[in-house]
Scaffold this motif. Sequence first.
Motif, PDB file in Angstrom:
ATOM      1  N   GLU A  51      51.097  52.894  42.424  1.00 48.25           N
ATOM      2  CA  GLU A  51      51.028  51.700  43.284  1.00 48.25           C
ATOM      3  C   GLU A  51      52.371  50.979  43.393  1.00 48.25           C
ATOM      4  OE1 GLU A  51      46.290  50.679  42.522  1.00 48.25           O
ATOM      5  OE2 GLU A  51      47.807  49.292  41.781  1.00 48.25           O
ATOM      6  N   TRP A  52      53.369  51.420  42.624  1.00 52.92           N
ATOM      7  CA  TRP A  52      54.713  50.824  42.730  1.00 52.92           C
ATOM      8  C   TRP A  52      55.666  51.839  43.358  1.00 52.92           C
ATOM      9  CZ3 TRP A  52      54.717  49.097  36.912  1.00 52.92           C
ATOM     10  CH2 TRP A  52      53.985  47.902  36.771  1.00 52.92           C
ATOM     11  N   HIS A  53      55.128  52.679  44.232  1.00 50.89           N
ATOM     12  CA  HIS A  53      55.900  53.821  44.728  1.00 50.89           C
ATOM     13  C   HIS A  53      57.281  53.431  45.256  1.00 50.89           C
ATOM     14  CE1 HIS A  53      56.327  57.964  46.008  1.00 50.89           C
ATOM     15  NE2 HIS A  53      56.973  57.463  47.041  1.00 50.89           N
ATOM     16  N   ILE A 164      53.779  39.026  24.980  1.00 51.70           N
ATOM     17  CA  ILE A 164      55.188  38.649  25.166  1.00 51.70           C
ATOM     18  C   ILE A 164      55.474  38.249  26.621  1.00 51.70           C
ATOM     19  CG2 ILE A 164      55.946  41.077  25.421  1.00 51.70           C
ATOM     20  CD1 ILE A 164      57.978  38.123  23.941  1.00 51.70           C
ATOM     21  N   THR A 165      54.775  38.858  27.568  1.00 48.27           N
ATOM     22  CA  THR A 165      55.030  38.550  28.985  1.00 48.27           C
ATOM     23  C   THR A 165      54.649  37.117  29.331  1.00 48.27           C
ATOM     24  OG1 THR A 165      54.720  40.858  29.571  1.00 48.27           O
ATOM     25  CG2 THR A 165      54.492  39.276  31.355  1.00 48.27           C
ATOM     26  N   THR A 166      53.718  36.545  28.604  1.00 48.17           N
ATOM     27  CA  THR A 166      53.335  35.151  28.858  1.00 48.17           C
ATOM     28  C   THR A 166      54.068  34.204  27.910  1.00 48.17           C
ATOM     29  OG1 THR A 166      51.365  35.585  27.495  1.00 48.17           O
ATOM     30  CG2 THR A 166      51.109  35.696  29.878  1.00 48.17           C
ATOM     31  N   VAL A 206      43.384  26.377  34.644  1.00 44.59           N
ATOM     32  CA  VAL A 206      43.279  27.780  35.061  1.00 44.59           C
ATOM     33  C   VAL A 206      42.846  27.837  36.520  1.00 44.59           C
ATOM     34  CG1 VAL A 206      41.822  29.843  34.808  1.00 44.59           C
ATOM     35  CG2 VAL A 206      42.862  28.787  32.796  1.00 44.59           C
ATOM     36  N   PHE A 207      43.530  28.660  37.299  1.00 40.96           N
ATOM     37  CA  PHE A 207      43.117  28.971  38.666  1.00 40.96           C
ATOM     38  C   PHE A 207      42.453  30.340  38.628  1.00 40.96           C
ATOM     39  CE2 PHE A 207      46.848  26.278  39.203  1.00 40.96           C
ATOM     40  CZ  PHE A 207      46.518  25.455  40.270  1.00 40.96           C
ATOM     41  N   THR A 208      41.209  30.426  39.038  1.00 38.51           N
ATOM     42  CA  THR A 208      40.529  31.718  39.027  1.00 38.51           C
ATOM     43  C   THR A 208      39.767  31.928  40.328  1.00 38.51           C
ATOM     44  OG1 THR A 208      38.915  33.087  37.843  1.00 38.51           O
ATOM     45  CG2 THR A 208      38.523  30.721  37.788  1.00 38.51           C
ATOM     46  N   THR A 209      39.639  33.213  40.692  1.00 35.79           N
ATOM     47  CA  THR A 209      38.782  33.542  41.844  1.00 35.79           C
ATOM     48  C   THR A 209      37.369  33.856  41.375  1.00 35.79           C
ATOM     49  OG1 THR A 209      39.380  35.888  41.663  1.00 35.79           O
ATOM     50  CG2 THR A 209      40.698  34.545  43.178  1.00 35.79           C
ATOM     51  N   SER A 210      37.163  33.863  40.041  1.00 43.12           N
ATOM     52  CA  SER A 210      35.879  34.286  39.469  1.00 43.12           C
ATOM     53  C   SER A 210      35.148  33.100  38.836  1.00 43.12           C
ATOM     54  CB  SER A 210      36.109  35.351  38.389  1.00 43.12           C
ATOM     55  OG  SER A 210      36.925  36.390  38.868  1.00 43.12           O
ATOM     56  N   ASP A 246      52.001  32.672  37.327  1.00 38.03           N
ATOM     57  CA  ASP A 246      51.155  33.427  38.262  1.00 38.03           C
ATOM     58  C   ASP A 246      51.015  34.866  37.772  1.00 38.03           C
ATOM     59  OD1 ASP A 246      50.043  34.864  40.361  1.00 38.03           O
ATOM     60  OD2 ASP A 246      51.284  33.940  41.908  1.00 38.03           O
ATOM     61  N   THR A 247      49.809  35.229  37.350  1.00 36.25           N
ATOM     62  CA  THR A 247      49.581  36.574  36.787  1.00 36.25           C
ATOM     63  C   THR A 247      48.743  37.466  37.710  1.00 36.25           C
ATOM     64  OG1 THR A 247      47.462  36.250  35.613  1.00 36.25           O
ATOM     65  CG2 THR A 247      49.429  35.406  34.516  1.00 36.25           C
ATOM     66  N   ILE A 248      48.586  37.073  38.957  1.00 31.40           N
ATOM     67  CA  ILE A 248      47.706  37.848  39.855  1.00 31.40           C
ATOM     68  C   ILE A 248      48.265  39.259  40.080  1.00 31.40           C
ATOM     69  CG2 ILE A 248      46.748  37.998  42.186  1.00 31.40           C
ATOM     70  CD1 ILE A 248      46.534  34.995  42.236  1.00 31.40           C
ATOM     71  N   LEU A 269      56.548  33.967  38.422  1.00 34.02           N
ATOM     72  CA  LEU A 269      55.705  35.100  38.780  1.00 34.02           C
ATOM     73  C   LEU A 269      55.849  36.166  37.706  1.00 34.02           C
ATOM     74  CD1 LEU A 269      54.128  35.888  41.397  1.00 34.02           C
ATOM     75  CD2 LEU A 269      56.241  36.973  42.177  1.00 34.02           C
ATOM     76  N   VAL A 270      54.727  36.601  37.157  1.00 30.01           N
ATOM     77  CA  VAL A 270      54.760  37.777  36.275  1.00 30.01           C
ATOM     78  C   VAL A 270      53.914  38.910  36.851  1.00 30.01           C
ATOM     79  CG1 VAL A 270      55.456  36.696  34.093  1.00 30.01           C
ATOM     80  CG2 VAL A 270      53.039  36.729  34.730  1.00 30.01           C
ATOM     81  N   GLY A 271      52.955  38.566  37.704  1.00 27.77           N
ATOM     82  CA  GLY A 271      52.148  39.586  38.385  1.00 27.77           C
ATOM     83  C   GLY A 271      53.063  40.464  39.222  1.00 27.77           C
ATOM     84  N   SER A 294      59.694  36.804  35.749  1.00 25.28           N
ATOM     85  CA  SER A 294      59.973  37.056  34.340  1.00 25.28           C
ATOM     86  C   SER A 294      59.370  38.414  33.981  1.00 25.28           C
ATOM     87  CB  SER A 294      59.350  35.946  33.488  1.00 25.28           C
ATOM     88  OG  SER A 294      59.761  36.044  32.144  1.00 25.28           O
ATOM     89  N   ILE A 295      60.054  39.123  33.123  1.00 23.05           N
ATOM     90  CA  ILE A 295      59.550  40.446  32.730  1.00 23.05           C
ATOM     91  C   ILE A 295      59.559  40.570  31.207  1.00 23.05           C
ATOM     92  CG2 ILE A 295      61.826  41.565  33.049  1.00 23.05           C
ATOM     93  CD1 ILE A 295      60.021  43.953  34.214  1.00 23.05           C
ATOM     94  N   ILE A 296      58.446  40.937  30.659  1.00 22.71           N
ATOM     95  CA  ILE A 296      58.187  41.032  29.208  1.00 22.71           C
ATOM     96  C   ILE A 296      59.086  40.085  28.414  1.00 22.71           C
ATOM     97  CG2 ILE A 296      56.871  43.156  29.057  1.00 22.71           C
ATOM     98  CD1 ILE A 296      59.551  44.699  28.652  1.00 22.71           C
ATOM     99  N   ASP A 337      37.085  42.618  36.282  1.00 27.60           N
ATOM    100  CA  ASP A 337      35.972  42.552  35.334  1.00 27.60           C
ATOM    101  C   ASP A 337      36.444  43.022  33.960  1.00 27.60           C
ATOM    102  OD1 ASP A 337      33.562  42.664  33.997  1.00 27.60           O
ATOM    103  OD2 ASP A 337      32.950  44.564  34.932  1.00 27.60           O
ATOM    104  N   VAL A 338      37.233  42.155  33.303  1.00 28.46           N
ATOM    105  CA  VAL A 338      37.688  42.487  31.945  1.00 28.46           C
ATOM    106  C   VAL A 338      37.699  41.212  31.138  1.00 28.46           C
ATOM    107  CG1 VAL A 338      40.066  42.421  32.808  1.00 28.46           C
ATOM    108  CG2 VAL A 338      39.624  43.327  30.543  1.00 28.46           C
ATOM    109  N   LYS A 339      37.159  41.286  29.907  1.00 25.15           N
ATOM    110  CA  LYS A 339      37.061  40.082  29.070  1.00 25.15           C
ATOM    111  C   LYS A 339      37.680  40.359  27.720  1.00 25.15           C
ATOM    112  CE  LYS A 339      33.715  37.919  31.778  1.00 25.15           C
ATOM    113  NZ  LYS A 339      32.340  37.676  32.093  1.00 25.15           N
TER     114      LYS A 339
END
Length: 352
Positions: A51-53, A164-166, A206-210, A246-248, A269-271, A294-296, A337-339
């Motif tokens: 997906e990062w082609h 570490i990324t956060t 927290v901003f969430t779509t869920s 922003d982790t989206i 932005l980290v997403g 930011s990266i790691i 869907d991950v907790k």
Amino acid sequence: MYKAKAYSTASATSPLAADTIPRRDTTERDVQIEILFCGICHSDLHYARDEWHSVMPTVYPCVPGHEIVGRVTGVGSAVTKFKPGDLAGVGCLVDSDHTCPNCRDGLEQLCPNQTLTYGSPDRHLGGVTYGGYSESIVVDERFVLHVPANLNLAGVAPLLCAGITTYSPLRRWGNLAGKKVGVVGLGGLGHMGVKFARAFGAHIVVFTTSPGKKEDALRLGAHEVIISTSAEEMRQHAGTFDFILDTIAAEHDINAYLNMLGRDGNLTLVGAQEKPLAVSAFALLLGRRSLSGSIIGGIKETQEMLDFCGAHNITADVEVIPIQKVNEAYERLVKSDVKYRFSIDMASLKSE
Ligand code: NAP
Ligand code: ZN
């Protein structure tokens, strides 16, 4: 060289499946680690599915996994920091040039000659590096971290990337005590961002779509939760944030979040979505706001983060799965869907 069991994928559309991969014999600076748990980062999925082609095309076969925790099984003759039996962690990096200005400043994550844990040219064996969905790994001791002994190991693994990324951008932003901090997206990164921002004394939203994650967000440490699909809830908080992380993991309207910032506010932005973002000039001009990435984090800061987690009893909230469920876990990641992080119990690889 020896053979190790692993899970790999052969193409962007193939499932991950059992495989064997080469690992180098320990050279004098190396630490050999039996992998006990490996977290599943959304970057693993982005990379496995190419997906990062346009930025970083995937080389197959690909063995993802850069949230590694395990036990040392062997060390080279010049290794001083580790001995067999020690706990050890490995994150997204396994080497760098050690000489560039970034490396000299402890910022190996910005080294132009870095070796990523998977998908980078392998300087020892040729081919590419293979990640942590494997029974073992051999890494230069300078990229191996000490793991606090008091923490649950399944929950420690995700600290090596999501942690570490956060931690790094939140720390870099300065004293967050009493500051209004937004965390966008409550997944693997987001839930760690909430835990760290809470430990740093921020007022967290927290901003969430869920909508189903609201209770969890509060339990994890948020003070307020905004359902980002509600224009009314968004409007009420416009222009009030000091800092937003922003982790989206997918395409989204960044301006909706820039407009949440107050004077001189920053959105980091980290997403890692592949497509360019459309940024409204006015969302930055009005309020003198800034947008960063930011990266790691560097190795020194990663160790600092792990020690902080040991001292404050912080780990990821994990769903432990056997490696045989990795493809199912990927499908669930796509659906948010991950907790809140999958952690693979690598003992499950023994039966393959
Ligand atoms: P994750 O566990 O899948 O969490 C991402 C969250 O983003 C989801 O849980 C969801 O939260 C939200 N989301 C997903 N799709 C969305 C959409 N279409 N619109 C709005 N919100 C959406 O992923 P992760 O492992 O935390 O990784 C997040 C991103 O950071 C990925 O792109 C990953 O590659 C990247 N990453 C970057 C670094 C770095 O160094 N910069 C390191 C690791 C990962 P809600 O359900 O709460 O809305
Ligand atoms: Zn990651």
